[in-house]
Write a protein that holds these residues in place. Structure first.
Motif, PDB file in Angstrom:
ATOM      1  N   ALA A   1      49.501  42.655  38.693  1.00  0.00           N
ATOM      2  CA  ALA A   1      49.233  42.000  37.415  1.00  0.00           C
ATOM      3  C   ALA A   1      47.741  41.843  37.146  1.00  0.00           C
ATOM      4  O   ALA A   1      47.342  41.505  36.027  1.00  0.00           O
ATOM      5  N   LEU A   2      46.914  42.070  38.158  1.00  0.00           N
ATOM      6  CA  LEU A   2      45.466  41.935  37.994  1.00  0.00           C
ATOM      7  C   LEU A   2      44.788  43.141  38.650  1.00  0.00           C
ATOM      8  O   LEU A   2      44.174  43.020  39.706  1.00  0.00           O
ATOM      9  N   PRO A   3      44.880  44.323  38.026  1.00  0.00           N
ATOM     10  CA  PRO A   3      44.363  45.548  38.643  1.00  0.00           C
ATOM     11  C   PRO A   3      42.848  45.555  38.829  1.00  0.00           C
ATOM     12  O   PRO A   3      42.326  46.354  39.608  1.00  0.00           O
ATOM     13  N   THR A   4      42.132  44.654  38.139  1.00  0.00           N
ATOM     14  CA  THR A   4      40.679  44.598  38.301  1.00  0.00           C
ATOM     15  C   THR A   4      40.265  43.895  39.596  1.00  0.00           C
ATOM     16  O   THR A   4      39.074  43.852  39.907  1.00  0.00           O
ATOM     17  N   LEU A   5      41.248  43.346  40.319  1.00  0.00           N
ATOM     18  CA  LEU A   5      40.952  42.661  41.573  1.00  0.00           C
ATOM     19  C   LEU A   5      41.479  43.506  42.732  1.00  0.00           C
ATOM     20  O   LEU A   5      42.678  43.451  43.048  1.00  0.00           O
ATOM     21  N   PRO A   6      40.627  44.286  43.378  1.00  0.00           N
ATOM     22  CA  PRO A   6      41.102  45.183  44.441  1.00  0.00           C
ATOM     23  C   PRO A   6      41.636  44.398  45.639  1.00  0.00           C
ATOM     24  O   PRO A   6      41.007  43.452  46.109  1.00  0.00           O
ATOM     25  N   ARG A   7      42.774  44.819  46.134  1.00  0.00           N
ATOM     26  CA  ARG A   7      43.367  44.181  47.302  1.00  0.00           C
ATOM     27  C   ARG A   7      42.429  44.276  48.505  1.00  0.00           C
ATOM     28  O   ARG A   7      42.338  43.340  49.313  1.00  0.00           O
ATOM     29  N   ALA A   8      41.731  45.411  48.630  1.00  0.00           N
ATOM     30  CA  ALA A   8      40.838  45.607  49.775  1.00  0.00           C
ATOM     31  C   ALA A   8      39.692  44.594  49.764  1.00  0.00           C
ATOM     32  O   ALA A   8      39.266  44.112  50.815  1.00  0.00           O
ATOM     33  N   ARG A   9      39.195  44.265  48.570  1.00  0.00           N
ATOM     34  CA  ARG A   9      38.103  43.283  48.487  1.00  0.00           C
ATOM     35  C   ARG A   9      38.589  41.905  48.908  1.00  0.00           C
ATOM     36  O   ARG A   9      37.893  41.169  49.612  1.00  0.00           O
ATOM     37  N   VAL A  10      39.786  41.547  48.476  1.00  0.00           N
ATOM     38  CA  VAL A  10      40.353  40.254  48.854  1.00  0.00           C
ATOM     39  C   VAL A  10      40.591  40.201  50.362  1.00  0.00           C
ATOM     40  O   VAL A  10      40.332  39.183  51.007  1.00  0.00           O
ATOM     41  N   ALA A  11      41.081  41.307  50.926  1.00  0.00           N
ATOM     42  CA  ALA A  11      41.308  41.362  52.371  1.00  0.00           C
ATOM     43  C   ALA A  11      40.001  41.149  53.129  1.00  0.00           C
ATOM     44  O   ALA A  11      39.967  40.474  54.169  1.00  0.00           O
ATOM     45  N   ALA A  12      38.909  41.729  52.625  1.00  0.00           N
ATOM     46  CA  ALA A  12      37.611  41.549  53.265  1.00  0.00           C
ATOM     47  C   ALA A  12      37.161  40.096  53.190  1.00  0.00           C
ATOM     48  O   ALA A  12      36.615  39.544  54.160  1.00  0.00           O
ATOM     49  N   LEU A  13      37.398  39.449  52.053  1.00  0.00           N
ATOM     50  CA  LEU A  13      37.050  38.034  51.920  1.00  0.00           C
ATOM     51  C   LEU A  13      37.902  37.173  52.849  1.00  0.00           C
ATOM     52  O   LEU A  13      37.428  36.187  53.412  1.00  0.00           O
ATOM     53  N   ALA A  14      39.157  37.554  53.027  1.00  0.00           N
ATOM     54  CA  ALA A  14      40.057  36.801  53.901  1.00  0.00           C
ATOM     55  C   ALA A  14      39.644  36.902  55.360  1.00  0.00           C
ATOM     56  O   ALA A  14      40.012  36.045  56.174  1.00  0.00           O
TER      57      ALA A  14
ATOM     58  N   GLU B   1      35.700  38.247  38.961  1.00  0.00           N
ATOM     59  CA  GLU B   1      35.961  38.107  37.531  1.00  0.00           C
ATOM     60  C   GLU B   1      37.445  38.345  37.301  1.00  0.00           C
ATOM     61  O   GLU B   1      37.953  39.439  37.540  1.00  0.00           O
ATOM     62  N   MET B   2      38.131  37.315  36.821  1.00  0.00           N
ATOM     63  CA  MET B   2      39.593  37.341  36.741  1.00  0.00           C
ATOM     64  C   MET B   2      40.073  37.035  35.327  1.00  0.00           C
ATOM     65  O   MET B   2      40.907  36.157  35.104  1.00  0.00           O
ATOM     66  N   ASN B   3      39.536  37.775  34.368  1.00  0.00           N
ATOM     67  CA  ASN B   3      39.999  37.641  32.994  1.00  0.00           C
ATOM     68  C   ASN B   3      41.150  38.610  32.756  1.00  0.00           C
ATOM     69  O   ASN B   3      41.016  39.813  32.936  1.00  0.00           O
ATOM     70  N   ALA B   4      42.293  38.075  32.383  1.00  0.00           N
ATOM     71  CA  ALA B   4      43.482  38.881  32.131  1.00  0.00           C
ATOM     72  C   ALA B   4      44.464  38.016  31.360  1.00  0.00           C
ATOM     73  O   ALA B   4      44.192  36.844  31.047  1.00  0.00           O
TER      74      ALA B   4
END
Length: 271
Positions: free
Chosen positions: A83-96, A236-239
Motif C-alpha cells: 500500500a506504500l510502494p514509495t517505502l522500500p522494504r529493504a530500507r525499513v529492514a536496514a533501519l530495524a 516521506e510517507m504521503n499516500a
C-alpha cells in the motif's frame, strides 16, 4: 573437592541459588538423554547453557516490550508495504537492524494522516527491542505533560535521566497539539539533551515548514529541527490514508452485496 563429596540431591537448590531456572527445569531430562546417548560432559553443559540463554533472552524481550508501551499489533509482519510502494522494504529492514542508533541518529516519518507512520516506527521499535535495544513509545502531548509536571515538582532532571536509559524514544503525533511556552521548553530540552547521544523517532503529519505550531518561537523551531535532522533518516510517507482506503473498500463491498430476499417457502412459513 572430589566427586563423591557432592550430594546430587542438592543440585536443584544450588541451581535456584545461582538463578538458573532453565537449568533447574531441564537438567534431569537432558541428563537422561546425555547418559542414554553417551554425550561428553561438555556437550551436556553446552545444551543446558543454550536453553538458559534462550530463556533469558525471551524474558528480556518480554520485559523490554512491556516497558516500551508500544501499541499492540504494530510489527513489520503486519505492515502493508504494497500500500506504500514509495517505502522500500529493504530500507525499513536496514533501519530495524539499528546501526543508526550509534551516535544518536534519529528517524523522522513525515506524511499525511493515516499512512502508517506510527505503525512503521513502532514496528522498527519492536524489531530493535528483539535485537537488544531499549525503546520507549509515547504520544508527544502525553510525554510533554509528564515532563512539564516534573518541572513544576522540581524533578525534571530525574525524569529526563530516566529517559536516558532508552536507546530510542518514539514521539508520536508531534504536530497535533499546540503547546504553550512552558511545554515547548521541556520538549526542546528533551531534544537537545538527546542530541548525538540518544535517538529519537518522530511521526509528524506536517512538513518541517509547518513546525512553527510546535515551537512558537522561531529560533527554537530552527534549533530543534537542526538537531533532529543532523543525523536523521527521513521517511516521506504521503499516500492515501489506510483508514480511508479501508472505509472505501467496505463501502464498495456493501454496494456489491445483493439484497437479502425472502423465498416463497419462507413467506409461507411466516403466514
Amino acid at each position: 573437592m572430589s566427586a563423591r563429596e557432592i550430594d546430587i540431591h542438592t543440585l536443584p537448590s544450588m541451581l535456584t541459588a545461582l538463578r538458573l531456572p532453565s537449568f533447574h527445569k531441564l537438567w534431569a531430562e537432558i541428563a537422561t538423554r546425555a547418559d542414554t546417548e553417551g554425550w561428553p560432559a561438555a556437550r551436556f553443559l553446552a545444551v543446558l547453557a543454550e536453553f538458559e540463554l534462550a530463556e533469558r533472552d525471551m524474558r528480556r524481550i518480554r520485559r523490554h516490550l512491556n516497558e516500551a508501551q508500544l501499541p499492540a499489533g504494530k510489527t513489520l509482519a503486519t505492515f502493508d508495504f504494497k500500500a506504500l510502494p514509495t517505502l522500500p522494504r529493504a530500507r525499513v529492514a536496514a533501519l530495524a537492524a539499528g546501526d543508526w542508533l550509534d551516535g544518536g541518529g534519529n528517524l523522522i516519518a513525515i506524511g499525511n494522516s493515516g499512512t502508517g507512520k506510527t505503525h512503521i516506527l513502532c514496528a522498527i521499535g519492536h524489531a530493535l527491542i528483539e535485537a537488544g535495544h531499549r525503546v520507549f513509545y509515547a504520544r508527544t502531548s502525553d510525554l510533554v505533560q509528564r515532563l512539564q509536571a516534573a518541572r513544576r515538582d522540581l524533578v525534571l532532571e530525574a525524569a529526563l535521566a530516566k529517559l536516558d536509559k532508552f536507546d530510542l524514544i518514539i514521539l508520536d503525533d508531534i504536530t497535533y497539539a499546540h503547546k504553550d511556552q512552558a511545554e515547548t521548553g521541556v520538549l526542546f530540552e528533551l531534544i537537545a539533551r538527546r542530541y548525538e547521544y540518544r535517538s529519537i523517532a518522530i511521526a509528524a503529519n506536517q512538513p518541517f515548514s509547518g513546525w512553527d505550531q510546535i515551537f512558537p518561537d522561531k529560533a527554537m523551531t530552527v534549533a530543534a529541527i537542526d538537531r533532529l535532522v543532523h543525523h536523521a533518516s527521513i521517511l516521506e510517507m504521503n499516500a492515501e490514508s489506510f483508514r480511508q482506503r479501508a472505509a472505501a473498500s467496505n463501502k464498495r463491498a456493501q454496494a456489491e452485496t445483493p439484497p437479502t430476499t425472502i423465498t416463497d417457502n419462507q413467506n409461507e412459513g411466516d403466514t
